[in-house]
Structure formats: C-alpha cells, structure tokens
Design an enzyme around this catalytic site. Sequence first.
Site, PDB file in Angstrom:
ATOM      1  N   HIS A 134       1.845   1.702  -3.260  1.00  0.00           N
ATOM      2  CA  HIS A 134       0.957   2.587  -4.025  1.00  0.00           C
ATOM      3  C   HIS A 134       1.547   3.976  -4.159  1.00  0.00           C
ATOM      4  O   HIS A 134       0.842   4.919  -4.527  1.00  0.00           O
ATOM      5  CB  HIS A 134      -0.415   2.670  -3.356  1.00  0.00           C
ATOM      6  CG  HIS A 134      -1.215   1.408  -3.437  1.00  0.00           C
ATOM      7  ND1 HIS A 134      -2.430   1.243  -2.807  1.00  0.00           N
ATOM      8  CD2 HIS A 134      -0.969   0.238  -4.085  1.00  0.00           C
ATOM      9  CE1 HIS A 134      -2.898   0.031  -3.049  1.00  0.00           C
ATOM     10  NE2 HIS A 134      -2.034  -0.594  -3.815  1.00  0.00           N
TER      11      HIS A 134
ATOM     12  N   ASP B  18       0.866  -1.183   0.000  1.00  0.00           N
ATOM     13  CA  ASP B  18       0.000   0.000   0.000  1.00  0.00           C
ATOM     14  C   ASP B  18       0.902   1.232   0.000  1.00  0.00           C
ATOM     15  O   ASP B  18       2.060   1.143  -0.387  1.00  0.00           O
ATOM     16  CB  ASP B  18      -0.950  -0.037   1.199  1.00  0.00           C
ATOM     17  CG  ASP B  18      -2.299   0.612   0.893  1.00  0.00           C
ATOM     18  OD1 ASP B  18      -2.293   1.765   0.421  1.00  0.00           O
ATOM     19  OD2 ASP B  18      -3.345  -0.015   1.123  1.00  0.00           O
TER      20      ASP B  18
END
Length: 433
Positions: free
Chosen positions: A269, A246
């Site tokens: 991310h 993430d």
Amino acid sequence: MHSMFGTCIIALLVTTSLAFPSPSRPSIQCGPKTPSKPFPSSPSRDSHRICVVPHGTADAGPAILSAAHRCNYGGTVYFPAGQNFTVATALDLTFLVNVDFAILGTIKFKDDLNYWQANTFQYPFQSASLFWRFGGRDVNIYGAGTGVIDGLGDAWWSAWASNSSVARPILFGTDGLHDSTISGLTMRNPPNWFNFISNSTQVLISDMYLSAVSSNASVQVKNSDGWDTYRSSNIVIQNSVIHNTDDCVSFKPNSTDIIVQGLQCTGSHGISVGSLGQYQGEIDIIENIYVYNISMTNAGDVARIKIWPGVAPGVTGSTAGGGSGLVQNITYEMIQNHNNDEVILLTQCYSTSNTTLCALYPSSVIVKDVLFNSFTGVTSKKYDPRAGSLVCSSSTTCSNIAAHNINVTVPSGKNATYTCTNLDKSELDLNCI
C-alpha cells in the site's frame, strides 16, 4: 527543507575462533542519506563469550532467554546456520546491553494459536501484540544473509478469515531499543505486521528480505506491513526487499527523524505517514521524514499520507477520528513507479468516503512542509487518467505542499490528472482537476 542529515557510520566487525563456523558481525553504514545525529560505534564482543542456542527442541524460548542473560554485557547469542529453532513461549528481551544476536539459522514461532492469544505482549495502539520484543542499548541482531524468522502465517490468516476477532501477533518487535542494528535477515509470513519499532532511538535496519505469501489461494495474507514505527526517532531503514500486501513502511504516531532509502517494495500500500488522528484526545506528531530512492511495484498507493477527519461536537472517546497533531517536514524523493494505482495520496478524510461530512468536521491534524519530488514511471489502469489525489479537509489544515518533477504517465496515454482539494496549488506542478 531538511537539515537532519549529517554522518552515520557504524563499524561492526568481529571474528571468533571456534570449532564450528563462528559468527562474524557485519560492517554496516547508513547511506547515501545519513541522520544528523551520528550513531555511536559498537565495540567488538568477547570472542570467548558465545552462547550457542541448542536446536531441535520443542521450545527454544527458555534457552534463548538463558543465553541472553549469560551473554549479556559483551557476548553473542548464537543460532548457527543450517539449524532450526522453534519458539513456543513469549520472550521479553528488553534488558539487553552490549550484546549481539547472530541469527544464522531458522527461527519459527509455533502456530499454537490458543497459547499466543493469551501470552503475547500487548499494546493498546491498534491492538498490536508481539511474540517477542527486544530492548536495551547497543544490541546488534544480524542474519548475515542466512538467518530466517518465520511466523507461519498461514494458520493465522486462515483463522482470521473465519473469525476476525483472532488477535494476530507481529513477527518482530522492539520496545526501548537504542543505539542498535538489525540486518541481513529474511522474514517470512508474519501473522500480522512484520516489524513494530516502538519507543526506540538510533536504530539502523539494513539488508533485509521480507516476504508474505499464502500457501492457500483461497486465503489472503492479512496486513503484513513491512515496518511500523511508533514513538521512535532517529531510525534508518534501508537497502531491503519487501513482498507484502499492506504498507511497505508506515510511520505511526510520534515517529520523528526517520530515513527510508533503497527499498524495493512489491504488492504493498506504499510508504505511509499514518494513519494519524484516529484516537480522540491523542496528539500525533510525525516530522523530519525522508523517503529516498524507492522502487514501488504493483502497489495500491506509493507516497501516502493518511489522516482521519474530525468528529462532531459532543462526541467523546472516538476511535474513528477526532485526534489532533502535526505532520511536518516530509520528503518523498526519487521514486520509481511500476503499475501502481496512485503515485501520490494525501488525504485528511481517511476511512470515509463522505467528503461533505469530512469538510463539515475537518481534521485537527495540521499538515505542512511536504515535498514530492522526482517521481517516474507508469501507473496501473485502475484510475486512469488519474494518477493521484491530494485532499485536505479544510483550506486551513494544509500548507506548503509541493510537488515537482512528477514525470509519471498513465497507460491510456492521456495527460495524468490529480485531484487537488483545499490546498494551495501554486507549488503543485501537477495537472490538478
């Protein structure tokens, strides 16, 4: 664009003379970018006040709490190298003053899901919860390259895969921590995010290694943000390695005057502003952020600003957009890309694919004075030839967005393209379509 940089030197060195190997606080300094408000120096600790936490017990929690009280105001709480410590009860360590935590051994949080579901420290923002939390002033938490904090995430990820209502704790948290340092620790397998830096100021985080890897190929790591800052200012995160799934770093609401530099992020991310504007009636402010000298590999996005759209008139209490705020003075500079899907993603239509609806109810979060500068590398094949996207929900909500020296190619060899919507393209040295 930035005037936030001055000096930051923290001289942190102390030695002790004990029968067992003694803790030695490292000397850390911010660099090369430094904050405008200097961090205060931290005085040496009393070498005769070292509180050793006993190892091998079913629950080290009570002993940690006792050691923190006994060695507060000038001592060191010590977890010797090569020893294992299991924490099975929640720890509120927000009373600390002039104390060090020398975590040279391995701390593991017992994977008793039933206990933790009822006993973590709860925060309303995105349902965050913590196993333990650190707060106070002049606290140095260090691992000296040997210390490990392990969240035993496998049990939590498996439970969440079958029941998404399972509340998964964050591995490490601060709440009201000031004039402090966190360094030299390995963090493994958090049930949720690795770090939640909340309500804190003047914290230097350096030389960390974060890794989230599932031992079961059929169960995915869930979330695993590296650092999330929230209602915090004058934070430096630097010189660390992150393997996760993430955000490598995420600046949550009301994060200001933050430097992130010298990170190697894999599988993430990206480094994200937001998400912002999620909660109607809330005002989110992110300003004076400098992201510098980052290596990003196998990521979905790299430099990311994610903002929720507005809501229709008459809607009240929304938790899916409609909040207001300001994103200002944000710089991403000297970013190396390796097989990332998009190198720039700015969106005011976060969490919706309906751009028509987004334009109809534009975001109330204003974005201005943003610079993307000196990007290099090659994207992945996923969106080739598109290398990025900059989408504002209205022509009035974004201003002074600039991109220069973006030397990023796509695998096909075609000219890299960028989606550019509702913003002035005069400062975008991009092939906008």
